[in-house]
Design a protein around this motif. Structure first.
Motif, PDB file in Angstrom:
ATOM      1  N   LEU A 396     -14.040  -5.698  -7.715  1.00 11.76           N
ATOM      2  CA  LEU A 396     -13.867  -4.633  -8.711  1.00 11.76           C
ATOM      3  C   LEU A 396     -14.353  -3.308  -8.147  1.00 11.76           C
ATOM      4  O   LEU A 396     -13.659  -2.281  -8.229  1.00 11.76           O
ATOM      5  CB  LEU A 396     -14.635  -4.976  -9.990  1.00 11.76           C
ATOM      6  CG  LEU A 396     -14.720  -3.851 -11.035  1.00 11.76           C
ATOM      7  CD1 LEU A 396     -13.345  -3.473 -11.545  1.00 11.76           C
ATOM      8  CD2 LEU A 396     -15.631  -4.267 -12.188  1.00 11.76           C
ATOM      9  N   ASN A 397     -15.533  -3.323  -7.568  1.00 14.08           N
ATOM     10  CA  ASN A 397     -16.079  -2.089  -6.998  1.00 14.08           C
ATOM     11  C   ASN A 397     -15.278  -1.633  -5.781  1.00 14.08           C
ATOM     12  O   ASN A 397     -15.105  -0.429  -5.560  1.00 14.08           O
ATOM     13  CB  ASN A 397     -17.546  -2.281  -6.625  1.00 14.08           C
ATOM     14  CG  ASN A 397     -18.443  -2.312  -7.852  1.00 14.08           C
ATOM     15  OD1 ASN A 397     -18.817  -1.273  -8.371  1.00 14.08           O
ATOM     16  ND2 ASN A 397     -18.768  -3.506  -8.338  1.00 14.08           N
ATOM     17  N   ALA A 398     -14.762  -2.581  -5.014  1.00 10.87           N
ATOM     18  CA  ALA A 398     -13.942  -2.228  -3.852  1.00 10.87           C
ATOM     19  C   ALA A 398     -12.652  -1.536  -4.283  1.00 10.87           C
ATOM     20  O   ALA A 398     -12.238  -0.540  -3.683  1.00 10.87           O
ATOM     21  CB  ALA A 398     -13.623  -3.480  -3.039  1.00 10.87           C
ATOM     22  N   VAL A 399     -12.009  -2.064  -5.320  1.00  6.66           N
ATOM     23  CA  VAL A 399     -10.773  -1.455  -5.830  1.00  6.66           C
ATOM     24  C   VAL A 399     -11.053  -0.040  -6.343  1.00  6.66           C
ATOM     25  O   VAL A 399     -10.297   0.903  -6.063  1.00  6.66           O
ATOM     26  CB  VAL A 399     -10.160  -2.323  -6.940  1.00  6.66           C
ATOM     27  CG1 VAL A 399      -9.079  -1.557  -7.704  1.00  6.66           C
ATOM     28  CG2 VAL A 399      -9.578  -3.600  -6.355  1.00  6.66           C
ATOM     29  N   CYS A 400     -12.133   0.128  -7.084  1.00 11.04           N
ATOM     30  CA  CYS A 400     -12.483   1.448  -7.614  1.00 11.04           C
ATOM     31  C   CYS A 400     -12.788   2.433  -6.482  1.00 11.04           C
ATOM     32  O   CYS A 400     -12.322   3.583  -6.495  1.00 11.04           O
ATOM     33  CB  CYS A 400     -13.678   1.341  -8.557  1.00 11.04           C
ATOM     34  SG  CYS A 400     -13.322   0.460 -10.099  1.00 11.04           S
ATOM     35  N   ASN A 401     -13.565   1.990  -5.499  1.00  9.77           N
ATOM     36  CA  ASN A 401     -13.906   2.866  -4.369  1.00  9.77           C
ATOM     37  C   ASN A 401     -12.668   3.267  -3.571  1.00  9.77           C
ATOM     38  O   ASN A 401     -12.537   4.417  -3.146  1.00  9.77           O
ATOM     39  CB  ASN A 401     -14.915   2.175  -3.452  1.00  9.77           C
ATOM     40  CG  ASN A 401     -16.308   2.151  -4.032  1.00  9.77           C
ATOM     41  OD1 ASN A 401     -16.666   2.994  -4.845  1.00  9.77           O
ATOM     42  ND2 ASN A 401     -17.099   1.166  -3.638  1.00  9.77           N
ATOM     43  N   GLU A 402     -11.777   2.305  -3.351  1.00  8.26           N
ATOM     44  CA  GLU A 402     -10.582   2.596  -2.561  1.00  8.26           C
ATOM     45  C   GLU A 402      -9.649   3.547  -3.302  1.00  8.26           C
ATOM     46  O   GLU A 402      -9.008   4.410  -2.692  1.00  8.26           O
ATOM     47  CB  GLU A 402      -9.870   1.282  -2.208  1.00  8.26           C
ATOM     48  CG  GLU A 402      -8.737   1.424  -1.205  1.00  8.26           C
ATOM     49  CD  GLU A 402      -9.199   1.719   0.219  1.00  8.26           C
ATOM     50  OE1 GLU A 402      -8.391   1.508   1.147  1.00  8.26           O
ATOM     51  OE2 GLU A 402     -10.353   2.153   0.408  1.00  8.26           O
ATOM     52  N   THR A 403      -9.584   3.407  -4.616  1.00 10.56           N
ATOM     53  CA  THR A 403      -8.791   4.346  -5.420  1.00 10.56           C
ATOM     54  C   THR A 403      -9.365   5.750  -5.328  1.00 10.56           C
ATOM     55  O   THR A 403      -8.636   6.729  -5.119  1.00 10.56           O
ATOM     56  CB  THR A 403      -8.764   3.895  -6.891  1.00 10.56           C
ATOM     57  OG1 THR A 403      -8.179   2.595  -6.986  1.00 10.56           O
ATOM     58  CG2 THR A 403      -7.962   4.871  -7.739  1.00 10.56           C
TER      59      THR A 403
END
Length: 555
Positions: A396-403
């Motif tokens: 979840l945090n990876a998706v948010c950071n990459e966005t």
């Protein structure tokens, strides 16, 4: 080099002195002239010489920056490299410069009328401007004048000691403890977003919605609760006045992009005098927003007189500080309503797009959510540590950071040196404009590798431990500039990150997402913020919250 105003004033004084000397001391040399004619002639000659110096002599033979690396292409006489401001997506032209020009952290290019411009390209030069010498640099005056129409004199517009004072007063509202207390609000509104979305889909056979509008509504509701202590309720009211005014201002059109650039080329007095319909619309929308914010302030002060306990919303904290007048409170509200909702609204919209075109990432995230959250309603219980849970989910945090990396809300920013200074040892004259470009830095292959422009959330997860990382594999925190750094960094970064976690988790857990048109090429536009030009149309299929990543589609 002195400013244009200083140069013009000096030329006028020189022309007056020359005309007086010629008229009174050398009448035999210029027997037919009048004092006025002498002044006009000398002014014409002197301004011509000044123009030649500004356009040719200084930039190409005198500027202390002229020896720095610079792009070989894209230069036009008079225009310089000024056309980069019109390129879309904003920041893409700067990224191309970073890729094409060998440099040690600074690229020199020329703006309109051959003015000196710098592009900062590595962590060391970025750190100098944003942190080590941050108060040697300010936002350009024309940008502040333009934005002041919409944001007043809030935190984003102030500089120097006034900025330090305002930030100190506002900082308690964005402490880690306060953000943790707001997580239930974020989650409740995220669930409400899902409920409203399902209701909208009920009468749509194609199951297609433009998600940007809903994104704006939910983030405005959240900043209303966190910032004002009141539920604006825009999710349940599609005709909300506040939403309509902000959507009109922020809609990414070509006309607004031209309007923004024109404020760079012409003074405000000229712009306001133009018979441009957009001028009138700006006056109307900004007047509406100020009126609404003033009503919020009056209402909040009345409520605080009878409230039994102290509220922790931003407006209450500012009122209790006793350092802001009513006009000052209105300015801060204008800033926080705009910046507070637009940052996350834009990020959430882009997150839905990226997950729609990467179904494998969407499925992986949904699996993680189902494995760790058996019942989404349980997260709303007061005893549940929702902050600890959402912040612990690696993907979840990876998706948010990459966005946030690929689509920074403010893709291009700039600073002007207010005094002679240096950047990584390079002398920088007063008045030089330097560009800090999150879009370009966040996608620079020298910092992020060959796949720098690809959506790869895994870069934010440690391969050995499986835990989330803070730098995404980059060597420096300054490689990620979405929230900038230093004393002028985004004060609401933790707020925005927490809000985005909740929105993405709730939405992915409740919907399977696809692009309405899989072949559509989304165009990035906007004047200040990066937004999809034609909106973001998604085909949404409601799914029942399950476990183990198995989706049970609802009929």
């Amino acid at each position: 080099m002195p400013t244009m105003e200083t140069n013009s004033f000096n030329v006028i004084l020189l022309s007056l002195a020359e005309s007086a000397i010629a008229f009174y001391l050398f009448p035999h040399v210029f027997p037919a002239g009048t004092l006025t004619s002498f002044f006009l002639i000398f002014s014409l000659v002197n301004f011509g010489v000044l123009g030649f110096y500004i356009l040719i002599i200084y930039p190409f033979f005198r500027s202390p920056l002229r020896h720095l690396p610079q792009p070989r292409r894209g230069f036009w006489p008079i225009i310089g490299h000024g056309l980069v401001m019109f390129k879309r997506p904003p920041g893409e032209a700067h990224l191309k410069m970073m890729k094409d020009v060998d440099n040690d952290g600074v690229i020199f290019f020329r703006g309109f009328f051959h003015t000196d411009r710098l592009l900062l390209t590595n962590p060391a030069t970025i750190a100098d401007v944003l942190v080590h010498r941050s108060y040697d640099f300010e936002k350009p005056q024309w940008v502040r004048t333009f934005l002041r129409q919409f944001l007043g004199d809030g935190l984003l517009m102030t500089e120097g000691d006034e900025h330090k004072h305002q930030r100190k007063q506002i900082m308690p509202a964005f402490s880690f403890r306060h953000i943790k207390e707001l997580y239930p609000v974020f989650w409740a509104k995220s669930i409400e977003l899902c409920e409203v979305t399902k209701a909208e889909l009920w009468d749509k056979p194609d199951k297609v919605l433009e998600i940007g509008h809903f994104s704006t509504q939910v983030t405005m509701d959240i900043i209303g609760l966190a910032g004002l202590g009141r539920d604006i309720g825009s999710l349940r009211n599609s005709d909300d006045e506040l939403i309509k005014n902000y959507e009109e201002i922020l809609e990414p059109t070509a006309e607004k992009a031209i309007y923004f650039v024109c404020h760079l080329l012409f003074p405000p007095s000229v712009m306001h005098a133009l018979p441009w319909k957009l001028n009138e619309r700006v006056k109307v929308t900004t007047s509406n927003l100020k009126r609404i914010c003033r009503e919020f302030v009056v209402e909040k002060k009345s409520r605080m007189k009878v409230e039994s306990q102290e509220s922790v919303d931003i407006l209450s904290i500012l009122i209790r500080s006793n350092t802001f007048s009513d006009d000052g409170l209105v300015d801060q509200l204008l800033t926080f309503l705009a910046a507070g909702h637009e940052t996350t609204s834009s990020a959430f919209t882009w997150a839905t797009h990226l997950l729609s075109i990467h179904p494998e990432a969407q499925a992986r995230l949904r699996t993680e959510l189902y494995e760790n959250i058996a019942d989404p309603k349980a997260l709303s219980e007061p005893s549940f540590d929702i902050a600890g849970l959402l912040e612990s989910l690696p993907y979840l945090n990876a998706v948010c950071n990459e966005t946030l990396r690929l689509y920074p809300t403010i893709p291009v920013s700039s600073r002007v040196a207010i005094r002679d200074t240096t950047i990584s040892g390079q002398f920088i004259p007063k008045g030089t404009q330097s560009f800090v470009v999150p879009w370009a830095m966040n996608r620079n292959p020298k910092l992020w590798g060959a796949d720098s422009e690809k959506f790869r959330p895994e870069r934010w997860i440690d391969a050995e431990t499986g835990r989330a990382t803070m730098n995404g594999g980059a060597d420096s925190n300054y490689s990620f500039l979405t929230f900038l750094h230093g004393p002028r960094s985004c004060i609401g970064e933790k707020f925005a990150r927490a809000e985005l976690r909740a929105l993405v988790a709730a939405f992915v857990g409740n919907f399977e997402m696809q692009m309405a048109n899989p072949d559509e090429k989304i165009k990035v536009g906007g004047t200040i913020t990066s937004k999809p030009v034609q909106g973001m149309r998604l085909r949404l299929t409601p799914v029942e919250w399950g476990s183990g990543g198995h989706m049970a589609k609802m009929g």
